[in-house]
Design a protein around this motif. Structure first.
Motif, PDB file in Angstrom:
ATOM      1  N   ASP A  61      72.728 -15.435 -28.758  1.00 37.30           N
ATOM      2  CA  ASP A  61      73.391 -14.243 -28.914  1.00 37.30           C
ATOM      3  C   ASP A  61      72.683 -13.125 -27.908  1.00 37.30           C
ATOM      4  N   SER A  62      71.394 -13.236 -28.144  1.00 36.85           N
ATOM      5  CA  SER A  62      70.554 -12.196 -27.270  1.00 36.85           C
ATOM      6  C   SER A  62      70.641 -12.419 -25.802  1.00 36.85           C
ATOM      7  N   THR A  63      70.719 -13.830 -25.440  1.00 36.22           N
ATOM      8  CA  THR A  63      70.664 -14.350 -24.108  1.00 36.22           C
ATOM      9  C   THR A  63      71.995 -14.047 -23.425  1.00 36.22           C
ATOM     10  N   MET A  64      73.038 -14.278 -24.301  1.00 42.93           N
ATOM     11  CA  MET A  64      74.433 -13.984 -23.648  1.00 42.93           C
ATOM     12  C   MET A  64      74.599 -12.713 -23.333  1.00 42.93           C
ATOM     13  N   ASP A  65      74.224 -11.787 -24.455  1.00 45.31           N
ATOM     14  CA  ASP A  65      74.508 -10.450 -24.165  1.00 45.31           C
ATOM     15  C   ASP A  65      73.677  -9.824 -22.834  1.00 45.31           C
ATOM     16  N   LYS A  66      72.534 -10.213 -22.769  1.00 49.28           N
ATOM     17  CA  LYS A  66      71.608  -9.770 -21.621  1.00 49.28           C
ATOM     18  C   LYS A  66      72.312 -10.164 -20.324  1.00 49.28           C
ATOM     19  N   ALA A  67      72.968 -11.403 -20.350  1.00 47.16           N
ATOM     20  CA  ALA A  67      73.438 -11.793 -18.959  1.00 47.16           C
ATOM     21  C   ALA A  67      74.893 -11.302 -18.871  1.00 47.16           C
ATOM     22  N   LEU A  68      75.769 -11.254 -19.813  1.00 43.77           N
ATOM     23  CA  LEU A  68      76.964 -10.668 -19.600  1.00 43.77           C
ATOM     24  C   LEU A  68      77.521  -9.195 -19.899  1.00 43.77           C
ATOM     25  N   LYS A  69      76.315  -8.497 -20.325  1.00 44.63           N
ATOM     26  CA  LYS A  69      76.482  -7.125 -20.747  1.00 44.63           C
ATOM     27  C   LYS A  69      77.483  -6.882 -21.676  1.00 44.63           C
ATOM     28  N   GLN A  70      77.834  -7.461 -22.581  1.00 45.84           N
ATOM     29  CA  GLN A  70      78.827  -7.281 -23.570  1.00 45.84           C
ATOM     30  C   GLN A  70      78.490  -8.037 -24.739  1.00 45.84           C
ATOM     31  N   ASP A  71      79.342  -7.850 -25.859  1.00 43.57           N
ATOM     32  CA  ASP A  71      78.932  -8.466 -27.237  1.00 43.57           C
ATOM     33  C   ASP A  71      79.661  -9.615 -27.033  1.00 43.57           C
ATOM     34  N   VAL A  72      78.675 -10.662 -27.442  1.00 39.60           N
ATOM     35  CA  VAL A  72      79.427 -12.241 -27.744  1.00 39.60           C
ATOM     36  C   VAL A  72      79.063 -12.617 -29.041  1.00 39.60           C
ATOM     37  N   SER A  73      80.328 -13.286 -29.519  1.00 44.04           N
ATOM     38  CA  SER A  73      80.437 -13.803 -30.711  1.00 44.04           C
ATOM     39  C   SER A  73      80.149 -15.098 -30.463  1.00 44.04           C
ATOM     40  N   VAL A  74      79.015 -15.604 -31.506  1.00 45.11           N
ATOM     41  CA  VAL A  74      78.330 -16.875 -31.623  1.00 45.11           C
ATOM     42  C   VAL A  74      78.683 -17.573 -32.959  1.00 45.11           C
ATOM     43  N   ILE A  75      79.443 -18.549 -33.015  1.00 47.13           N
ATOM     44  CA  ILE A  75      80.030 -19.132 -34.336  1.00 47.13           C
ATOM     45  C   ILE A  75      79.546 -20.826 -34.204  1.00 47.13           C
ATOM     46  N   ALA A  76      78.923 -20.918 -35.532  1.00 47.83           N
ATOM     47  CA  ALA A  76      78.684 -22.561 -35.625  1.00 47.83           C
ATOM     48  C   ALA A  76      79.916 -23.150 -35.793  1.00 47.83           C
ATOM     49  N   ALA A  77      79.849 -24.430 -35.152  1.00 51.02           N
ATOM     50  CA  ALA A  77      81.047 -25.206 -34.987  1.00 51.02           C
ATOM     51  C   ALA A  77      81.276 -26.557 -36.050  1.00 51.02           C
ATOM     52  N   VAL A  84      80.422 -22.274 -30.853  1.00 54.28           N
ATOM     53  CA  VAL A  84      81.466 -21.839 -30.192  1.00 54.28           C
ATOM     54  C   VAL A  84      81.035 -20.244 -29.482  1.00 54.28           C
ATOM     55  N   LEU A  85      81.466 -19.922 -28.523  1.00 60.32           N
ATOM     56  CA  LEU A  85      80.936 -18.585 -28.140  1.00 60.32           C
ATOM     57  C   LEU A  85      82.290 -17.879 -27.379  1.00 60.32           C
ATOM     58  N   ARG A  86      82.498 -16.767 -27.947  1.00 60.59           N
ATOM     59  CA  ARG A  86      83.834 -15.940 -27.647  1.00 60.59           C
ATOM     60  C   ARG A  86      83.222 -14.611 -26.829  1.00 60.59           C
ATOM     61  N   TYR A  87      83.998 -14.356 -25.772  1.00 58.68           N
ATOM     62  CA  TYR A  87      83.456 -13.339 -25.005  1.00 58.68           C
ATOM     63  C   TYR A  87      84.588 -12.848 -24.040  1.00 58.68           C
ATOM     64  N   ALA A  88      84.540 -11.527 -23.633  1.00 56.23           N
ATOM     65  CA  ALA A  88      85.642 -11.016 -22.996  1.00 56.23           C
ATOM     66  C   ALA A  88      85.629 -11.568 -21.394  1.00 56.23           C
ATOM     67  N   ILE A  89      86.862 -11.446 -20.860  1.00 53.49           N
ATOM     68  CA  ILE A  89      86.806 -11.994 -19.564  1.00 53.49           C
ATOM     69  C   ILE A  89      86.079 -10.797 -18.576  1.00 53.49           C
ATOM     70  N   PRO A  90      85.065 -11.386 -17.760  1.00 51.30           N
ATOM     71  CA  PRO A  90      84.358 -10.379 -16.913  1.00 51.30           C
ATOM     72  C   PRO A  90      85.406  -9.677 -15.721  1.00 51.30           C
ATOM     73  N   THR A  91      84.825  -8.393 -15.373  1.00 56.86           N
ATOM     74  CA  THR A  91      85.882  -7.735 -14.520  1.00 56.86           C
ATOM     75  C   THR A  91      86.234  -8.294 -13.353  1.00 56.86           C
ATOM     76  N   GLN A  92      85.314  -9.359 -12.886  1.00 54.13           N
ATOM     77  CA  GLN A  92      85.812 -10.038 -11.562  1.00 54.13           C
ATOM     78  C   GLN A  92      86.858 -11.159 -12.136  1.00 54.13           C
ATOM     79  N   GLY A  93      87.117 -11.582 -13.175  1.00 54.68           N
ATOM     80  CA  GLY A  93      88.092 -12.292 -13.616  1.00 54.68           C
ATOM     81  C   GLY A  93      87.890 -13.759 -13.613  1.00 54.68           C
ATOM     82  N   GLY A 250      76.334 -13.870 -41.890  1.00 56.04           N
ATOM     83  CA  GLY A 250      76.222 -14.081 -40.545  1.00 56.04           C
ATOM     84  C   GLY A 250      77.062 -13.227 -39.468  1.00 56.04           C
ATOM     85  N   GLY A 251      76.807 -13.137 -38.266  1.00 57.87           N
ATOM     86  CA  GLY A 251      77.689 -12.107 -37.501  1.00 57.87           C
ATOM     87  C   GLY A 251      79.145 -12.436 -37.664  1.00 57.87           C
ATOM     88  N   PRO A 252      79.772 -13.629 -37.631  1.00 55.80           N
ATOM     89  CA  PRO A 252      81.110 -13.740 -37.571  1.00 55.80           C
ATOM     90  C   PRO A 252      81.923 -13.221 -38.845  1.00 55.80           C
TER      91      PRO A 252
END
Length: 298
Positions: A61-77, A84-93, A250-252
């Motif tokens: 979660d911390s690594t993804m948040d730092k790289a994407l600059k947004q909240d990332v949902s990390v769910i055990a599969a 399973v990682l869930r995140y918003a589509i970046p501005t560049q699409g 947890g977070g989910p």
């Protein structure tokens, strides 16, 4: 006893005023800030990865948040090391390179699949969720209109609206993510609050019929006293369970747990205060539940 009853009435009326104030504040928060809709409603990217089982969700979660600059949902599969990682589509699409982002954690990372959930799907989920909420409310209103006289039913309806609006206002004020799990919690709270209100309303109806000479204030206080221990035990044990889910889920499950925790507390509060004070305001009395004489006139 009279002083106790009088004080109980004052407390019920005071907490009812507080509930109305909280409703107004919550509606203002919803109107001004709005809800922070989750990816279930807005669309986004879902990526499934396989990593070293020793890596925790917090590290990902911390690594993804730092790289994407947004909240990332990390769910055990379900399997060790599978997430399973869930995140918003970046501005560049374009979908980010997850393997490159998480490489410092695990050089043997495998990206199993990546899918994009478009806003059309999110809109469909929002429509279906709103429809489920509407159908639930209509069914509840139909049941209450059949079960109770409208003055007594009005308290249950207002208490129900109070609980839902307060939860939505809390999520609007804190800007926590509002997703399908939170919507499920709102629907669950509607049923919980309704059950609590019906228990008290049913007791009020019984006392009105059994003791028609009592004032409505005394009837309400007696009904609350008769059901108070049951209400506290039920709410207390449910809060313990939800609290454990909040701490250990947890977070989910955080949004779901918080919504349930708040809803149970406000549902207990509103059933006792608002659910009994509003029928008083509308002039409920024993004559509304007395059998009507049948005349032989045509």
């Amino acid at each position: 006893m009279f002083i106790t009853m009088k004080n109980a009435t004052k407390w019920r009326h005071f907490t009812s005023y507080v509930s109305v104030a909280l409703m107004v504040i919550s509606i203002g928060m919803i109107a001004v800030k709005g809800l922070n809709w989750g990816l279930d409603f807005t669309g986004g990217i879902v990526t499934e990865v396989q990593m070293n089982a020793a890596i925790s969700s917090h590290e990902i979660d911390s690594t993804m948040d730092k790289a994407l600059k947004q909240d990332v949902s990390v769910i055990a599969a379900g399997e060790p090391g599978r997430w399973v990682l869930r995140y918003a589509i970046p501005t560049q699409g374009e979908a980010p390179n997850i393997a490159h982002i998480l490489q410092p954690l695990d050089g043997q990372l495998q990206v199993l699949n990546t899918s994009i959930v478009g806003p059309q799907v999110g809109q469909e989920l929002a429509d279906q969720g709103g429809l489920a909420l509407l159908v639930s409310v209509l069914c509840i209103l139909g049941y209450l209109s059949y079960r109770f006289e409208w003055r007594l039913a009005s308290g249950s309806v207002f208490a129900l609206a109070h609980d839902v609006i307060f939860i939505l206002g809390f999520f609007a004020a804190t800007q926590m993510e509002f997703n399908l799990t939170v919507l499920a919690a709102v629907l669950a709270i509607m049923g919980y609050s309704l059950n609590d209100s019906i228990i008290i309303a049913d007791r009020i109806r019984e006392v009105l019929i059994a003791k028609p000479n009592l004032s409505i204030q005394q009837v309400n206080n007696e009904a609350i006293a008769a059901t108070f221990s049951r209400t506290m035990i039920t709410s207390g044990t449910t809060l313990i369970t939800v609290g454990a889910l909040w701490l250990l889920g947890g977070g989910p499950l955080e949004g779901f747990s918080i919504a349930m925790f708040i809803g149970i507390m406000t549902g207990t509060w509103s059933s006792i205060s608002v659910g009994t004070s509003l029928p008083e305001l509308f002039g409920l009395n024993s004559s509304h539940y007395m059998p009507k004489p049948i005349t032989e006139e045509p």
